[in-house]
Write a protein that holds these residues in place. Structure first.
Motif, mmCIF file in Angstrom:
data_model
loop_
_atom_site.group_PDB
_atom_site.id
_atom_site.type_symbol
_atom_site.label_atom_id
_atom_site.label_comp_id
_atom_site.label_asym_id
_atom_site.label_seq_id
_atom_site.Cartn_x
_atom_site.Cartn_y
_atom_site.Cartn_z
ATOM 1 N N LEU A 38 -5.175 -10.514 76.777
ATOM 2 C CA LEU A 38 -3.765 -10.299 76.413
ATOM 3 C C LEU A 38 -3.177 -9.169 77.242
ATOM 4 N N GLN A 39 -3.898 -8.051 77.299
ATOM 5 C CA GLN A 39 -3.411 -6.891 78.052
ATOM 6 C C GLN A 39 -3.219 -7.234 79.521
ATOM 7 N N ALA A 40 -4.170 -7.964 80.093
ATOM 8 C CA ALA A 40 -4.082 -8.320 81.508
ATOM 9 C C ALA A 40 -2.867 -9.207 81.787
ATOM 10 N N ASN A 41 -2.477 -10.025 80.826
ATOM 11 C CA ASN A 41 -1.328 -10.916 81.013
ATOM 12 C C ASN A 41 0.008 -10.217 80.776
ATOM 13 N N ILE A 42 0.031 -9.272 79.833
ATOM 14 C CA ILE A 42 1.288 -8.633 79.455
ATOM 15 C C ILE A 42 1.666 -7.487 80.373
ATOM 16 N N PHE A 43 0.713 -6.656 80.741
ATOM 17 C CA PHE A 43 1.060 -5.425 81.448
ATOM 18 C C PHE A 43 1.824 -5.661 82.746
ATOM 19 N N PRO A 44 1.485 -6.672 83.560
ATOM 20 C CA PRO A 44 2.270 -6.887 84.786
ATOM 21 C C PRO A 44 3.743 -7.196 84.532
ATOM 22 N N ARG A 45 4.078 -7.616 83.338
ATOM 23 C CA ARG A 45 5.473 -7.944 83.031
ATOM 24 C C ARG A 45 6.288 -6.708 82.632
ATOM 25 N N MET A 46 5.596 -5.609 82.350
ATOM 26 C CA MET A 46 6.285 -4.397 81.934
ATOM 27 C C MET A 46 6.818 -3.677 83.165
ATOM 28 N N TYR A 84 5.921 -17.721 70.404
ATOM 29 C CA TYR A 84 4.946 -17.260 71.390
ATOM 30 C C TYR A 84 5.048 -18.077 72.669
ATOM 31 N N THR A 85 4.595 -17.467 73.758
ATOM 32 C CA THR A 85 4.580 -18.128 75.062
ATOM 33 C C THR A 85 3.163 -18.296 75.602
ATOM 34 N N ASP A 86 2.223 -17.485 75.075
ATOM 35 C CA ASP A 86 0.850 -17.498 75.579
ATOM 36 C C ASP A 86 -0.138 -17.359 74.427
ATOM 37 N N VAL A 87 -1.386 -17.769 74.722
ATOM 38 C CA VAL A 87 -2.477 -17.626 73.758
ATOM 39 C C VAL A 87 -3.675 -17.036 74.497
ATOM 40 N N TYR A 146 -1.667 -15.055 69.589
ATOM 41 C CA TYR A 146 -0.464 -15.787 69.999
ATOM 42 C C TYR A 146 0.612 -14.740 70.272
ATOM 43 N N TYR A 147 1.148 -14.700 71.486
ATOM 44 C CA TYR A 147 2.023 -13.579 71.814
ATOM 45 C C TYR A 147 3.137 -13.995 72.769
#
Length: 398
Positions: free
Chosen positions: A89-97, A79-82, A147-148
């Motif tokens: 989680l969604q707010a952190n991941i979606f910009p990377r897609m 994992y890189t983030d918690v 943890y993702y």
């Protein structure tokens, strides 16, 4: 240019009956990468279904580790983030897609994956594909935390599990050497000599032979039964036999091992059919441990291993203390003994106390020969413990 190693903290899904053993294994296995092993590797939840490695370790090395691969397949999540909520989680991941990022979702526990996918907005599913993907979105939900990581799949999947099947005994000796490199260091000034007591059918000898081959080492496999691995008979080893039918200095240990007698009976030399494979570095002493003492020089063995299925008292009486002397007389200075303490199947609740009683007996009998003796409960142990003892360095006048 090759990618640099992927170093990340990890959450591991574990069988709770193995959790504490796996924790100790990881602390030893990755001691060089962990600044504080005791604090960095621990159970993540109250019921001990998950293990947390809080410092970055080589992810591919962890995936390819044979002990982890065998016991914890499909249960390792870097994992890189918690995050403390799915919204975060969604707010952190979606910009990377993006259109160039197609992800496969791995959610643990798997029973929550459907709810997780339903929670995500529809536009997120445009970037998800279970079969054709460039990245892996890994999420572990433990103790109200997520943890993702979203990582390129080539950083996690450029390895293939071994198709070769091995029995449990094989993994015990492999775990010992992976976890404790000082058991058989290959940097000695001489080729290492290993003595495997009760070797048949040959799993430990086979692995040990491959381990010592780069250093020109030799493995003596002692067992009256036949071996199912490549080996040569005693007469095919010129370093210990006067009547060797095959002359080679491949394992020239004459300075350490004596000229020997015949291995097949009362002074009769073996037939050519007994010589086996002359290119193997496994020499089969097809005899009892007591008789094998006549063929191996005292103080010549760097590692002695025994995984024989004997009661501990029988092991002392029938194997270690022989009519030709104590088997441990064969050990060299600063050598190591690895001995499996077998226990009755119905004493699981008293496993540790019984093993400690046996170790106390061992120390009382042989403590003057060893500088340290300890018990290890390997991940690969079942109703047994593994005893590891380090031989003392002898005074110059001995």
């Amino acid at each position: 240019m090759a990618d640099s190693p992927c170093l990340l903290p990890v959450v591991i899904r574990s069988n709770r009956s193995h959790t504490q053993r796996v924790i100790h294994y990881l602390r030893d296995r990755f001691a060089a990468e962990l600044s504080t092993p005791e604090a960095s590797v621990h159970a993540l939840d109250r019921v001990q279904d998950y293990i947390h490695v809080g410092e970055p370790i080589p992810v591919l090395e962890l995936y390819k580790d044979p002990i982890i691969e065998r016991h914890l397949s499909c249960g390792t999540y870097p994992y890189t983030d918690v995050s403390v909520s799915l919204e975060e989680l969604q707010a952190n991941i979606f910009p990377r897609m993006s259109s160039e990022c197609t992800a496969r979702v791995q959610f643990c526990p798997s029973r929550e994956q459907k709810a997780f996918l339903e929670f995500l907005p529809d536009r997120f599913h445009e970037f998800c594909d279970r079969d054709q993907y460039t990245h892996i979105l890994s999420v572990v939900h433990v103790e109200e935390r997520y943890y993702y990581s979203l990582l390129p799949k080539h950083q996690l999947m450029n390895w293939h599990p071994s198709d070769v099947k091995h029995n449990n005994a094989y993994f015990k000796i492999r775990e010992v050497l992976l976890r404790f490199p000082d058991v058989l260091p290959l940097s000695r000034a001489h080729p290492p000599v290993v003595l495997d007591i009760g070797a048949a059918p040959g799993g430990w000898s086979d692995y040990l032979s491959k381990h010592v081959t780069p250093a020109g080492g030799l493995v003596y496999a002692v067992d009256p039964a036949c071996l199912s691995i490549r080996h040569r008979a005693l007469a095919a080893s010129p370093c210990i036999c006067e009547h060797a039918a095959i002359q080679t200095d491949e394992f020239d240990l004459r300075r350490r091992l004596p000229s020997a007698k015949s291995s097949t009976g009362d002074g009769d030399p073996p037939s050519s059919a007994d010589l086996g494979d002359p290119h193997s570095n496994v020499v089969h002493l097809q005899m009892s441990a007591s008789r094998a003492m006549q063929f191996v020089a005292a103080g010549s063995v760097d590692l002695m291993v025994c995984d024989i299925n004997h009661d501990f008292d029988e092991l002392h009486r029938d194997i270690i203390d022989t009519k030709h002397g104590c088997l441990f007389d064969l050990l060299a200075e600063e050598s190591v003994l690895v001995l499996t303490i077998k226990l009755p199947r119905r004493c699981q609740q008293r496993l540790r106390s019984i093993s400690e009683h046996h170790m106390k007996t061992f120390r009382n009998r042989y403590g003057d020969r060893f500088i340290s003796t300890r018990l290890e409960y390997l991940v690969s142990n079942r109703n047994e413990h593994t005893l590891i003892a380090h031989r003392k360095k002898l005074p110059a006048n001995e």
